[in-house]
Design an enzyme around this catalytic site. Structure first.
Site, mmCIF file in Angstrom:
data_model
loop_
_atom_site.group_PDB
_atom_site.id
_atom_site.type_symbol
_atom_site.label_atom_id
_atom_site.label_comp_id
_atom_site.label_asym_id
_atom_site.label_seq_id
_atom_site.Cartn_x
_atom_site.Cartn_y
_atom_site.Cartn_z
ATOM 1 C CD GLU A 39 28.448 -22.085 14.911
ATOM 2 O OE1 GLU A 39 27.793 -21.325 15.630
ATOM 3 O OE2 GLU A 39 29.501 -22.625 15.275
ATOM 4 C CG ASN A 40 31.761 -21.806 12.294
ATOM 5 O OD1 ASN A 40 31.668 -23.015 12.513
ATOM 6 N ND2 ASN A 40 31.814 -20.922 13.269
ATOM 7 C CG ASN A 67 29.284 -21.547 19.379
ATOM 8 O OD1 ASN A 67 29.191 -22.493 18.601
ATOM 9 N ND2 ASN A 67 30.436 -20.928 19.609
ATOM 10 C CG HIS A 68 30.546 -18.670 16.198
ATOM 11 N ND1 HIS A 68 31.223 -17.704 16.897
ATOM 12 C CD2 HIS A 68 31.292 -19.811 16.284
ATOM 13 C CE1 HIS A 68 32.347 -18.225 17.384
ATOM 14 N NE2 HIS A 68 32.407 -19.494 17.037
ATOM 15 C CG HIS A 176 34.906 -27.064 12.987
ATOM 16 N ND1 HIS A 176 35.374 -25.885 12.446
ATOM 17 C CD2 HIS A 176 33.650 -26.796 13.423
ATOM 18 C CE1 HIS A 176 34.460 -24.944 12.548
ATOM 19 N NE2 HIS A 176 33.403 -25.484 13.148
#
Length: 265
Positions: A39-40, A67-68, A176
């Site tokens: 997602e990142n 969420n991203h 993370h």
């Protein structure tokens, strides 16, 4: 069945780390299935079609989000076309994409479920009740891994206990930083609060340390960007599942810091 799950891929250094170390990880641990949170992956926010194709081509079998998920608008053009890309299942009804996928593994299969927490996170449906509904529809599936993308360790631990004995593993993503609390719960579910991230070794959670420090020191709005220089790190977890019933037999953390040898927790 052996599952390799790789922590949140952050930006270009995270993608380079996959290119550099994924084959090394596969040679070392010989997983049957490889799952990665992506997602990142696009500049620290969201994912693109090109990145999805690249990760799958390199040997990732399933990409989870969080969420991203929607930060790159182009995802709406392809998320429904890629069954190996999974967004949190507890987004509201009608959200594009799917909340789980089933990956063939020889004569068996691995089901990967993506859920997102609600504490300090965007508003979504209850992840606990969503898990109940999914598992009711997945009766007969014994090998199930949950990527629980959540902020707080309390919510993650609660999910681990809630699903103990009903899924093979509950692995946390999002914060993370790899935690050191891996265990197998009494019902046979492997648990880890956070698998960690894959990206810049010299950043702050994969982001530029200078910009992060500026934000903390000034308390002014600062647009954070990924760290693009320096070394790389890979954080992952290896889970061994009983082929007959899907119960976890072993869980171990894995970390690669820059060019150091594999660090096996």
């Amino acid at each position: 069945m052996r599952v390799l799950m790789i922590g949140d891929i952050v930006g270009s250094l995270g993608r380079t780390a996959i290119q550099t170390h994924l084959n090394r990880l596969k040679r070392a641990y010989k997983p049957d299935v490889t799952v990665a949170n992506g997602e990142n992956a696009a500049g620290g926010r969201g994912i693109t079609r090109e990145i999805v194709r690249s990760l799958l081509k390199q040997g990732v079998d399933c990409i989870t989000l969080g969420n991203h998920a929607w930060d790159r608008r182009e995802i709406f053009d392809f998320i429904d076309e890629e069954p190996r890309l999974v967004r949190p299942a507890n987004y509201p009804e009608g959200t594009p994409g799917q909340g789980y996928t089933v990956i063939p593994v020889g004569k068996e299969s691995l089901t990967v479920i993506n859920l997102m927490g609600r504490t300090f996170m965007p508003p979504v449906e209850c992840p606990f009740r969503t898990a109940d509904a999914l598992l009711a529809n997945l009766s007969g599936k014994t090998h199930i891994v949950v990527d629980f993308h959540a902020e707080t360790t309390s919510e993650k631990q609660a999910m681990g206990w809630y699903l103990d004995g009903r899924v093979s593993a509950v692995i946390g993503t999002h914060t993370h930083v790899q935690t050191a609390d891996e265990r197998i719960l009494p019902g046979g579910t492997a648990y880890l609060s956070d698998v960690g991230m894959t990206g810049a070794y010299d950043g702050v959670l994969g982001m530029s340390r200078d910009l992060v420090l500026k934000k903390f020191l000034t308390q002014l709005p600062v647009r954070l960007e990924v760290e693009k220089t320096g070394g790389m790190q890979v954080n992952a977890v290896v889970i061994d599942l009983d082929r007959t019933n899907g119960k976890a037999r072993k869980i171990r953390r894995v970390r690669i810091d820059d060019d150091q040898p594999l660090l096996d927790g």
